[in-house]
Scaffold this active site. Structure first.
Site, PDB file in Angstrom:
ATOM      1  N   LYS A  52       0.829  -1.210   0.000  1.00 35.38           N
ATOM      2  CA  LYS A  52       0.000   0.000   0.000  1.00 35.38           C
ATOM      3  C   LYS A  52       0.864   1.262   0.000  1.00 35.38           C
ATOM      4  O   LYS A  52       0.623   2.192  -0.767  1.00 35.38           O
ATOM      5  CB  LYS A  52      -0.939  -0.022   1.219  1.00 35.38           C
ATOM      6  CG  LYS A  52      -1.945   1.117   1.259  1.00 35.38           C
ATOM      7  CD  LYS A  52      -3.189   0.741   2.051  1.00 35.38           C
ATOM      8  CE  LYS A  52      -2.999   0.838   3.536  1.00 35.38           C
ATOM      9  NZ  LYS A  52      -3.195   2.216   4.040  1.00 35.38           N
ATOM     10  N   SER A  53       1.893   1.282   0.852  1.00 32.92           N
ATOM     11  CA  SER A  53       2.763   2.466   0.937  1.00 32.92           C
ATOM     12  C   SER A  53       3.443   2.752  -0.398  1.00 32.92           C
ATOM     13  O   SER A  53       3.500   3.899  -0.852  1.00 32.92           O
ATOM     14  CB  SER A  53       3.844   2.257   2.008  1.00 32.92           C
ATOM     15  OG  SER A  53       3.274   2.145   3.277  1.00 32.92           O
ATOM     16  N   ARG A  57       2.913   5.966  -3.239  1.00 34.21           N
ATOM     17  CA  ARG A  57       4.052   6.804  -3.632  1.00 34.21           C
ATOM     18  C   ARG A  57       4.358   6.685  -5.122  1.00 34.21           C
ATOM     19  O   ARG A  57       4.792   7.660  -5.742  1.00 34.21           O
ATOM     20  CB  ARG A  57       5.265   6.447  -2.763  1.00 34.21           C
ATOM     21  CG  ARG A  57       5.109   6.949  -1.316  1.00 34.21           C
ATOM     22  CD  ARG A  57       6.001   6.175  -0.345  1.00 34.21           C
ATOM     23  NE  ARG A  57       5.938   6.703   1.023  1.00 34.21           N
ATOM     24  CZ  ARG A  57       4.977   6.435   1.900  1.00 34.21           C
ATOM     25  NH1 ARG A  57       3.955   5.657   1.558  1.00 34.21           N
ATOM     26  NH2 ARG A  57       5.015   6.944   3.131  1.00 34.21           N
ATOM     27  N   GLY A 107      -5.385   8.355   5.325  1.00 34.95           N
ATOM     28  CA  GLY A 107      -4.508   9.353   5.931  1.00 34.95           C
ATOM     29  C   GLY A 107      -3.256   9.578   5.103  1.00 34.95           C
ATOM     30  O   GLY A 107      -2.748  10.700   5.005  1.00 34.95           O
ATOM     31  N   ARG A 144      -8.838  12.111  12.496  1.00 37.32           N
ATOM     32  CA  ARG A 144      -7.392  11.899  12.604  1.00 37.32           C
ATOM     33  C   ARG A 144      -6.659  13.243  12.535  1.00 37.32           C
ATOM     34  O   ARG A 144      -6.913  14.049  11.644  1.00 37.32           O
ATOM     35  CB  ARG A 144      -6.908  10.948  11.507  1.00 37.32           C
ATOM     36  CG  ARG A 144      -7.536   9.575  11.664  1.00 37.32           C
ATOM     37  CD  ARG A 144      -7.117   8.608  10.587  1.00 37.32           C
ATOM     38  NE  ARG A 144      -5.710   8.230  10.706  1.00 37.32           N
ATOM     39  CZ  ARG A 144      -5.102   7.392   9.867  1.00 37.32           C
ATOM     40  NH1 ARG A 144      -5.773   6.870   8.855  1.00 37.32           N
ATOM     41  NH2 ARG A 144      -3.836   7.085  10.036  1.00 37.32           N
ATOM     42  N   SER A 158       6.909   9.414  12.378  1.00 33.98           N
ATOM     43  CA  SER A 158       5.855   9.345  11.364  1.00 33.98           C
ATOM     44  C   SER A 158       6.440   9.453   9.965  1.00 33.98           C
ATOM     45  O   SER A 158       6.952  10.506   9.574  1.00 33.98           O
ATOM     46  CB  SER A 158       4.827  10.458  11.568  1.00 33.98           C
ATOM     47  OG  SER A 158       3.936  10.498  10.466  1.00 33.98           O
ATOM     48  N   ASP A 172       1.914  -0.998  11.892  1.00 32.44           N
ATOM     49  CA  ASP A 172       0.650  -1.467  11.309  1.00 32.44           C
ATOM     50  C   ASP A 172       0.365  -2.930  11.626  1.00 32.44           C
ATOM     51  O   ASP A 172      -0.770  -3.393  11.466  1.00 32.44           O
ATOM     52  CB  ASP A 172       0.657  -1.266   9.790  1.00 32.44           C
ATOM     53  CG  ASP A 172       0.516   0.201   9.412  1.00 32.44           C
ATOM     54  OD1 ASP A 172      -0.025   0.972  10.229  1.00 32.44           O
ATOM     55  OD2 ASP A 172       0.954   0.580   8.316  1.00 32.44           O
ATOM     56  N   ARG A 211      -6.446   2.052  18.021  1.00 31.24           N
ATOM     57  CA  ARG A 211      -6.187   0.610  17.891  1.00 31.24           C
ATOM     58  C   ARG A 211      -5.813  -0.051  19.216  1.00 31.24           C
ATOM     59  O   ARG A 211      -6.047  -1.244  19.395  1.00 31.24           O
ATOM     60  CB  ARG A 211      -5.108   0.355  16.825  1.00 31.24           C
ATOM     61  CG  ARG A 211      -5.655   0.507  15.412  1.00 31.24           C
ATOM     62  CD  ARG A 211      -4.642   0.152  14.341  1.00 31.24           C
ATOM     63  NE  ARG A 211      -5.251   0.262  13.011  1.00 31.24           N
ATOM     64  CZ  ARG A 211      -4.569   0.410  11.889  1.00 31.24           C
ATOM     65  NH1 ARG A 211      -3.251   0.474  11.922  1.00 31.24           N
ATOM     66  NH2 ARG A 211      -5.197   0.496  10.727  1.00 31.24           N
TER      67      ARG A 211
END
Length: 427
Positions: free
Chosen positions: A20-21, A25, A92, A120, A166, A312, A343
């Protein structure tokens, strides 16, 4: 929906969906690179589709051809003011990274999200982008979405020390820095996933990484590339854990991305006693196949610099810990409280409702195992990773049924999850 319970051994081979990341990108950088970028293996989950739609609304031509995504990039100057609000859905990553990218554009934009994304905090990107000269604001002092952003063609470079670990904030600043004249430096609290740094360089950009300090001199132009997206280790994690905790299981997870900033879960499960074997390892491409067999596990401590490398995966690691001998302690993971859900609380409540013994703390969980799990009524609360964790937990349930509400959230990152689950139960 009613989840499958009382599963026998899981057997078979899984090709997990694209990372996904990296998918996000690839689209973002391809949209502002010059030329035609082609992406193979892209994740077609809802979050990535939100990113694709945002760039279509910004005037970028993106289409599917022969199982590839083709992006016609016109450079940073090729984006146009959108006629409508940019809707980031539940993503996000889309909101934070695209806000960074649009920081250097000479137009204003409004960015919105769904109910979950609207809770968020965006203050983490608002403050550094304001320092660079962007007019950007959200709701309340935490800067919740919707975000209103007025880009600035004359962005100022900054030196910024991240107050939290982050990758999304780091990435937002770097995407802005590509359009700022001068030297921008980002200093990390702990090293986080480095896909943005690696992919900026893959697209012909230049930056220097020195430990926790990243230096980028702008402005720069990027050049279109051909990208192959590896399988997502965060999706593979659910099968990794299922194979370890369901007696008699043996699974082969193919083409899993093993970027070292993402492999914390592999280190943790090996420390707990997992039997896993790496096959066809390609160190250059950072992909491998992972063979996993049922293992007797012991509790462990997960904290510090390891946390950003498995943030995650912590929900599914919590389930794993309920089946391990002894106590597992997760610390320094307060970031979990501002994900798609809180979470820490949701994992604790969900697994405890099924019979687990978990105590939530301010920055993590204390999990005592092993425990027998029972049927319960549960919900994803709109969080894909909670949904998949619950579906794997249900496989262990011998008594009662497990009902899951809002199961559609799983479409965010793994549209074929239930299809793959059924196949492994029947192979």
């Amino acid at each position: 929906m009613k989840l499958r319970t009382n599963a026998g051994p899981l057997q078979g081979t899984i090709q997990v969906p694209g990372d996904k990341s990296i998918s996000h990108r690839a689209v973002i950088l391809g949209a502002v690179a010059k030329g035609e970028t082609r992406v193979k293996g892209l994740l077609k989950g809802e979050d990535v589709l939100s990113t694709i739609q945002a760039f279509r609304n910004l005037g970028v031509r993106i289409e599917e051809k022969d199982d590839q995504l083709v992006i016609e990039g016109q450079g940073f100057q090729g984006l146009t003011a959108p006629c409508q609000t940019l809707n980031m859905g539940n993503s996000g990553t889309s909101m934070r990274l695209i806000a960074g990218l649009l920081a250097g554009q000479p137009f204003s934009v409004k960015m919105i999200g769904d109910e979950s994304l609207s809770k968020r905090p965006m203050d983490r990107i608002v403050y550094p982008l304001k320092q660079m000269g962007v007019e950007i604001s959200g709701e309340t002092d935490r800067q919740f979405p919707p975000l209103q952003l007025q880009g600035n063609h004359n962005l100022q470079p900054i030196t910024y020390t991240l107050p939290i670990s982050s990758a999304q904030v780091k990435s937002a600043i770097l995407l802005a820095a590509l359009q700022a004249k001068g030297t921008t430096q980002v200093v990390e609290k702990e090293i986080t996933r480095n896909h943005t740094e690696e992919m900026i360089q893959q697209f012909g950009g230049r930056l220097i990484v020195d430990g926790k300090r990243i230096t980028l001199v702008g402005p720069q132009q990027l050049t279109a590339q051909e990208i192959t997206v590896p399988g997502d280790i965060s999706s593979a994690a659910f099968w990794l854990v299922a194979g370890l905790i369901i007696p008699g299981s043996e699974l082969l997870l193919k083409n899993v991305g093993v970027n070292p900033t993402r492999t914390g879960i592999l280190e943790v499960v090996e420390k707990m006693g997992a039997q896993i074997v790496y096959e066809d390892m390609n160190k250059k491409e950072q992909v491998t196949s992972i063979r996993v067999v049922y293992s007797r596990l012991k509790g462990t401590i997960i904290s510090g610099g390891l946390i950003p490398r498995l943030i995650d995966e912590l929900p599914i690691i919590a389930l794993l810990a309920t089946q391990a001998q002894g106590t597992t302690c997760i610390k320094d993971a307060q970031e979990l409280r501002v994900k798609e859900t809180d979470r820490i609380q949701v994992v604790t409540d969900t697994l405890n409702s099924m019979g687990a013994n978990i105590k939530a703390t301010a920055d993590g969980m204390i999990i005592k195992g092993p425990t027998v799990l029972y049927g319960a009524n549960t919900s994803t609360y709109g969080d894909h990773r909670i949904g998949m964790m619950t579906a794997i937990a249900a496989l262990l349930v011998k008594q009662g049924q497990v009902h899951l509400d809002k199961e559609e959230a799983i479409m965010t990152s793994y549209p074929t999850f239930f299809k793959d689950l059924e196949r492994l139960c029947h192979d």
